[in-house]
Design a protein around this motif. Structure first.
Motif, PDB file in Angstrom:
ATOM      1  N   ILE A   1       0.827  -1.206   0.000  1.00  0.00           N
ATOM      2  CA  ILE A   1       0.000   0.000   0.000  1.00  0.00           C
ATOM      3  C   ILE A   1       0.862   1.257   0.000  1.00  0.00           C
ATOM      4  O   ILE A   1       0.558   2.239  -0.688  1.00  0.00           O
ATOM      5  CB  ILE A   1      -0.944  -0.007   1.219  1.00  0.00           C
ATOM      6  N   HIS A   2       1.944   1.231   0.757  1.00  0.00           N
ATOM      7  CA  HIS A   2       2.781   2.427   0.883  1.00  0.00           C
ATOM      8  C   HIS A   2       3.902   2.482  -0.146  1.00  0.00           C
ATOM      9  O   HIS A   2       4.656   3.448  -0.175  1.00  0.00           O
ATOM     10  CB  HIS A   2       3.376   2.485   2.294  1.00  0.00           C
ATOM     11  N   ALA A   3       4.026   1.454  -0.974  1.00  0.00           N
ATOM     12  CA  ALA A   3       5.066   1.481  -2.001  1.00  0.00           C
ATOM     13  C   ALA A   3       4.702   2.514  -3.068  1.00  0.00           C
ATOM     14  O   ALA A   3       3.538   2.662  -3.434  1.00  0.00           O
ATOM     15  CB  ALA A   3       5.224   0.105  -2.638  1.00  0.00           C
ATOM     16  N   PRO A   4       5.668   3.266  -3.585  1.00  0.00           N
ATOM     17  CA  PRO A   4       5.380   4.269  -4.621  1.00  0.00           C
ATOM     18  C   PRO A   4       5.019   3.621  -5.946  1.00  0.00           C
ATOM     19  O   PRO A   4       5.298   2.445  -6.176  1.00  0.00           O
ATOM     20  CB  PRO A   4       6.696   5.041  -4.731  1.00  0.00           C
ATOM     21  N   GLN A   5       4.375   4.391  -6.805  1.00  0.00           N
ATOM     22  CA  GLN A   5       4.000   3.891  -8.125  1.00  0.00           C
ATOM     23  C   GLN A   5       5.246   3.718  -8.994  1.00  0.00           C
ATOM     24  O   GLN A   5       6.173   4.511  -8.941  1.00  0.00           O
ATOM     25  CB  GLN A   5       3.039   4.875  -8.803  1.00  0.00           C
ATOM     26  N   GLU A   6       5.234   2.632  -9.792  1.00  0.00           N
ATOM     27  CA  GLU A   6       6.388   2.365 -10.627  1.00  0.00           C
ATOM     28  C   GLU A   6       6.430   3.333 -11.818  1.00  0.00           C
ATOM     29  O   GLU A   6       5.418   3.860 -12.269  1.00  0.00           O
ATOM     30  CB  GLU A   6       6.362   0.926 -11.142  1.00  0.00           C
ATOM     31  N   GLU A   7       7.619   3.577 -12.304  1.00  0.00           N
ATOM     32  CA  GLU A   7       7.801   4.448 -13.451  1.00  0.00           C
ATOM     33  C   GLU A   7       7.364   3.739 -14.722  1.00  0.00           C
ATOM     34  O   GLU A   7       7.623   2.554 -14.918  1.00  0.00           O
ATOM     35  CB  GLU A   7       9.281   4.831 -13.536  1.00  0.00           C
ATOM     36  N   GLU A   8       6.636   4.442 -15.574  1.00  0.00           N
ATOM     37  CA  GLU A   8       6.087   3.833 -16.780  1.00  0.00           C
ATOM     38  C   GLU A   8       7.200   3.504 -17.782  1.00  0.00           C
ATOM     39  O   GLU A   8       8.058   4.317 -18.067  1.00  0.00           O
ATOM     40  CB  GLU A   8       5.067   4.768 -17.425  1.00  0.00           C
ATOM     41  N   VAL A   9       7.137   2.292 -18.319  1.00  0.00           N
ATOM     42  CA  VAL A   9       8.038   1.854 -19.388  1.00  0.00           C
ATOM     43  C   VAL A   9       7.161   1.277 -20.480  1.00  0.00           C
ATOM     44  O   VAL A   9       6.447   0.297 -20.258  1.00  0.00           O
ATOM     45  CB  VAL A   9       9.042   0.801 -18.889  1.00  0.00           C
ATOM     46  N   GLU A  10       7.182   1.878 -21.662  1.00  0.00           N
ATOM     47  CA  GLU A  10       6.243   1.506 -22.718  1.00  0.00           C
ATOM     48  C   GLU A  10       6.893   0.815 -23.908  1.00  0.00           C
ATOM     49  O   GLU A  10       6.200   0.172 -24.690  1.00  0.00           O
ATOM     50  CB  GLU A  10       5.492   2.748 -23.207  1.00  0.00           C
ATOM     51  N   THR A  11       8.191   0.936 -24.067  1.00  0.00           N
ATOM     52  CA  THR A  11       8.855   0.325 -25.221  1.00  0.00           C
ATOM     53  C   THR A  11       9.999  -0.573 -24.779  1.00  0.00           C
ATOM     54  O   THR A  11      10.507  -0.460 -23.656  1.00  0.00           O
ATOM     55  CB  THR A  11       9.408   1.402 -26.174  1.00  0.00           C
ATOM     56  N   LEU A  12      10.394  -1.453 -25.689  1.00  0.00           N
ATOM     57  CA  LEU A  12      11.477  -2.383 -25.385  1.00  0.00           C
ATOM     58  C   LEU A  12      12.805  -1.644 -25.273  1.00  0.00           C
ATOM     59  O   LEU A  12      13.689  -2.055 -24.499  1.00  0.00           O
ATOM     60  CB  LEU A  12      11.553  -3.452 -26.481  1.00  0.00           C
ATOM     61  N   ASN A  13      12.977  -0.559 -26.019  1.00  0.00           N
ATOM     62  CA  ASN A  13      14.204   0.226 -25.909  1.00  0.00           C
ATOM     63  C   ASN A  13      14.317   0.876 -24.536  1.00  0.00           C
ATOM     64  O   ASN A  13      15.410   0.943 -23.957  1.00  0.00           O
ATOM     65  CB  ASN A  13      14.237   1.289 -27.007  1.00  0.00           C
ATOM     66  N   GLU A  14      13.185   1.349 -23.994  1.00  0.00           N
ATOM     67  CA  GLU A  14      13.193   1.927 -22.647  1.00  0.00           C
ATOM     68  C   GLU A  14      13.518   0.858 -21.603  1.00  0.00           C
ATOM     69  O   GLU A  14      14.249   1.108 -20.647  1.00  0.00           O
ATOM     70  CB  GLU A  14      11.839   2.568 -22.348  1.00  0.00           C
ATOM     71  N   MET A  15      12.980  -0.337 -21.816  1.00  0.00           N
ATOM     72  CA  MET A  15      13.267  -1.439 -20.898  1.00  0.00           C
ATOM     73  C   MET A  15      14.743  -1.820 -20.963  1.00  0.00           C
ATOM     74  O   MET A  15      15.365  -2.119 -19.932  1.00  0.00           O
ATOM     75  CB  MET A  15      12.402  -2.650 -21.254  1.00  0.00           C
ATOM     76  N   SER A  16      15.302  -1.796 -22.154  1.00  0.00           N
ATOM     77  CA  SER A  16      16.725  -2.094 -22.319  1.00  0.00           C
ATOM     78  C   SER A  16      17.579  -1.079 -21.575  1.00  0.00           C
ATOM     79  O   SER A  16      18.589  -1.444 -20.946  1.00  0.00           O
ATOM     80  CB  SER A  16      17.085  -2.101 -23.805  1.00  0.00           C
ATOM     81  N   HIS A  17      17.173   0.183 -21.632  1.00  0.00           N
ATOM     82  CA  HIS A  17      17.900   1.224 -20.911  1.00  0.00           C
ATOM     83  C   HIS A  17      17.814   1.005 -19.400  1.00  0.00           C
ATOM     84  O   HIS A  17      18.801   1.189 -18.672  1.00  0.00           O
ATOM     85  CB  HIS A  17      17.335   2.594 -21.273  1.00  0.00           C
ATOM     86  N   LYS A  18      16.640   0.588 -18.921  1.00  0.00           N
ATOM     87  CA  LYS A  18      16.468   0.327 -17.486  1.00  0.00           C
ATOM     88  C   LYS A  18      17.331  -0.847 -17.025  1.00  0.00           C
ATOM     89  O   LYS A  18      17.960  -0.803 -15.971  1.00  0.00           O
ATOM     90  CB  LYS A  18      14.997   0.040 -17.184  1.00  0.00           C
ATOM     91  N   LEU A  19      17.350  -1.902 -17.820  1.00  0.00           N
ATOM     92  CA  LEU A  19      18.116  -3.088 -17.450  1.00  0.00           C
ATOM     93  C   LEU A  19      19.617  -2.825 -17.459  1.00  0.00           C
ATOM     94  O   LEU A  19      20.378  -3.517 -16.772  1.00  0.00           O
ATOM     95  CB  LEU A  19      17.789  -4.249 -18.397  1.00  0.00           C
ATOM     96  N   GLY A  20      20.040  -1.840 -18.234  1.00  0.00           N
ATOM     97  CA  GLY A  20      21.467  -1.500 -18.282  1.00  0.00           C
ATOM     98  C   GLY A  20      21.883  -0.494 -17.235  1.00  0.00           C
ATOM     99  O   GLY A  20      23.071  -0.117 -17.192  1.00  0.00           O
ATOM    100  N   ASP A  21      20.969  -0.067 -16.397  1.00  0.00           N
ATOM    101  CA  ASP A  21      21.303   0.885 -15.337  1.00  0.00           C
ATOM    102  C   ASP A  21      22.295   0.251 -14.358  1.00  0.00           C
ATOM    103  O   ASP A  21      22.148  -0.918 -13.977  1.00  0.00           O
ATOM    104  CB  ASP A  21      20.033   1.302 -14.593  1.00  0.00           C
ATOM    105  N   PRO A  22      23.347   0.982 -13.941  1.00  0.00           N
ATOM    106  CA  PRO A  22      24.354   0.398 -13.038  1.00  0.00           C
ATOM    107  C   PRO A  22      23.769  -0.161 -11.751  1.00  0.00           C
ATOM    108  O   PRO A  22      24.226  -1.199 -11.247  1.00  0.00           O
ATOM    109  CB  PRO A  22      25.295   1.584 -12.756  1.00  0.00           C
ATOM    110  N   GLY A  23      22.750   0.507 -11.202  1.00  0.00           N
ATOM    111  CA  GLY A  23      22.142   0.015  -9.965  1.00  0.00           C
ATOM    112  C   GLY A  23      21.523  -1.356 -10.136  1.00  0.00           C
ATOM    113  O   GLY A  23      21.711  -2.252  -9.287  1.00  0.00           O
ATOM    114  N   PHE A  24      20.794  -1.554 -11.231  1.00  0.00           N
ATOM    115  CA  PHE A  24      20.172  -2.852 -11.458  1.00  0.00           C
ATOM    116  C   PHE A  24      21.212  -3.909 -11.805  1.00  0.00           C
ATOM    117  O   PHE A  24      21.061  -5.077 -11.422  1.00  0.00           O
ATOM    118  CB  PHE A  24      19.135  -2.754 -12.572  1.00  0.00           C
TER     119      PHE A  24
END
Length: 361
Positions: A128-151
């Motif tokens: 309930i208290h978790a924040p809303q996730e950031e929208e990812v709509e394309t595979l290129n955006e997902m690729s950028h997220k997966l390449g983030d150093p933190g992840f």
């Protein structure tokens, strides 16, 4: 018209989410029944590395039930908000605990029931208290997220920890410590959820007519999902084969939910704009989960129910008032000696079981 449509979608999502919990909760029972049948036949048990369960139809029924539950849960997100669907996943714990008491003759004492309830409440508060996730709509955006150093760091840590648990800790302590196998399938499950989200985006773009099959990430996500799900099934089967289902299910739910929330927070940057009440709520939920796990694990061998509570209170009152008979008084009254000694032995037995359980924990 739009308001009526919104209520209709909400009801569909609610039914799908509840159906998902029933299917998933029942799948644990079917798998356990299949594993018990194999054990009676003398086949090598899953806890010892055997794979005879692949020839047992009850185990396959459990797998199909879990698959149906996951499909219903995935579909529920298309109709109802995540703040409704995700907490309802906790109902699978209740379904599994209730069904195990009927079909597996497994008993869940008062401490276990309270721990199960606290685990569910804590997980619900965190969602309930978790924040809303950031929208990812394309595979290129997902690729950028997966390449983030933190992840990348998070995924590397998960893989290293899982390999250590599988090849070092598992062979030594997997048969005696319930957390070993459950931790493996839970942390790997966090990566599998990320793969599912990525494949969901792939499917949406595929239906939109985009050439996503030429994107290498699509096949990487599919291969990773197969590996992760296979690992989860293998070690969840081992945990179910060795330990009580009523204990495995809530602990798996808690650790898996926590792992998924952590993975989603890192992957989608959900925690950057949290309010103070959300931070407090998240930590409160996490502490509640810890208390629930303690009650489940520390007192699982104590035979204590609500029916014992009034008796315990009466004994405590008699002890305070000095009316509890001593051993000498018992032997001075031949007619009451048997009942008195039985009462004393029962009290000592309960105390011994408590001390043994706590020391073992």
């Amino acid at each position: 018209m739009s308001q009526t449509r919104g209520k209709y979608d909400f009801c569909i999502g609610l039914v799908l989410a509840m159906s998902s919990s029933i299917f998933i909760g029942g799948s644990f029972i079917l798998k356990k029944k299949g594993l018990l049948r194999l054990a009676r036949k003398g086949s090598m048990r899953a806890g010892q590395g055997g794979h005879a369960y692949l020839k047992e139809w009850l185990w396959w029924a459990g797998l199909l039930s879990m698959g149906a539950g996951e499909v219903a849960n995935f579909a529920a997100y298309a109709f109802a908000p995540a703040t409704l669907v995700t907490p309802l996943g906790a109902l699978s714990v209740l379904v599994s605990a209730i069904l195990s008491s009927f079909f597996l003759n497994e008993k869940l004492n008062l401490h276990g029931k309270l721990g199960c309830l606290l685990s569910i409440l804590g997980s619900t508060v965190m969602v309930i208290h978790a924040p809303q996730e950031e929208e990812v709509e394309t595979l290129n955006e997902m690729s950028h997220k997966l390449g983030d150093p933190g992840f990348v760091v998070f995924a590397t840590v998960v893989v290293i920890v899982s390999l250590i648990l599988i090849f070092v800790v598992g062979p030594r302590h997997g048969q005696t410590n319930i957390l070993v196998y459950i931790t493996i399938c839970s942390v790997i499950g966090a990566l599998s959820v990320s793969c599912v989200k990525g494949l969901g985006i792939t499917i949406k773009e595929l239906f939109a007519g985009k050439p996503v099959l030429n994107h290498p990430l699509s096949w990487i996500l599919l291969l990773s999902l197969i590996v992760c799900v296979s690992t989860q099934i293998n070690y969840l089967n081992r945990a179910l084969d060795i330990f009580n289902t009523s204990i495995v299910t809530p602990i798996y739910y808690v650790i898996f939910t926590t792992s998924v929330l952590t993975c989603s927070a890192i992957l989608f940057k959900e925690w950057q704009h949290m309010a103070a009440d959300d931070i407090i709520g998240t930590f409160s939920g996490f502490l509640t989960i810890i208390v629930g796990i303690f009650l489940l694990h520390a007192f699982k061998d104590v035979n204590f129910t609500l029916a014992n509570l009034p008796v315990s209170l009466r004994k405590d009152d008699r002890a305070v008032n000095g009316t509890l008979q001593s051993t000498y008084d018992c032997f001075n009254h031949d007619e009451e000696s048997l009942a008195c000694l039985g009462e004393m032995q029962s009290t000592e037995s309960l105390s011994a079981r408590r001390n043994g359980s706590l020391s073992a924990f």
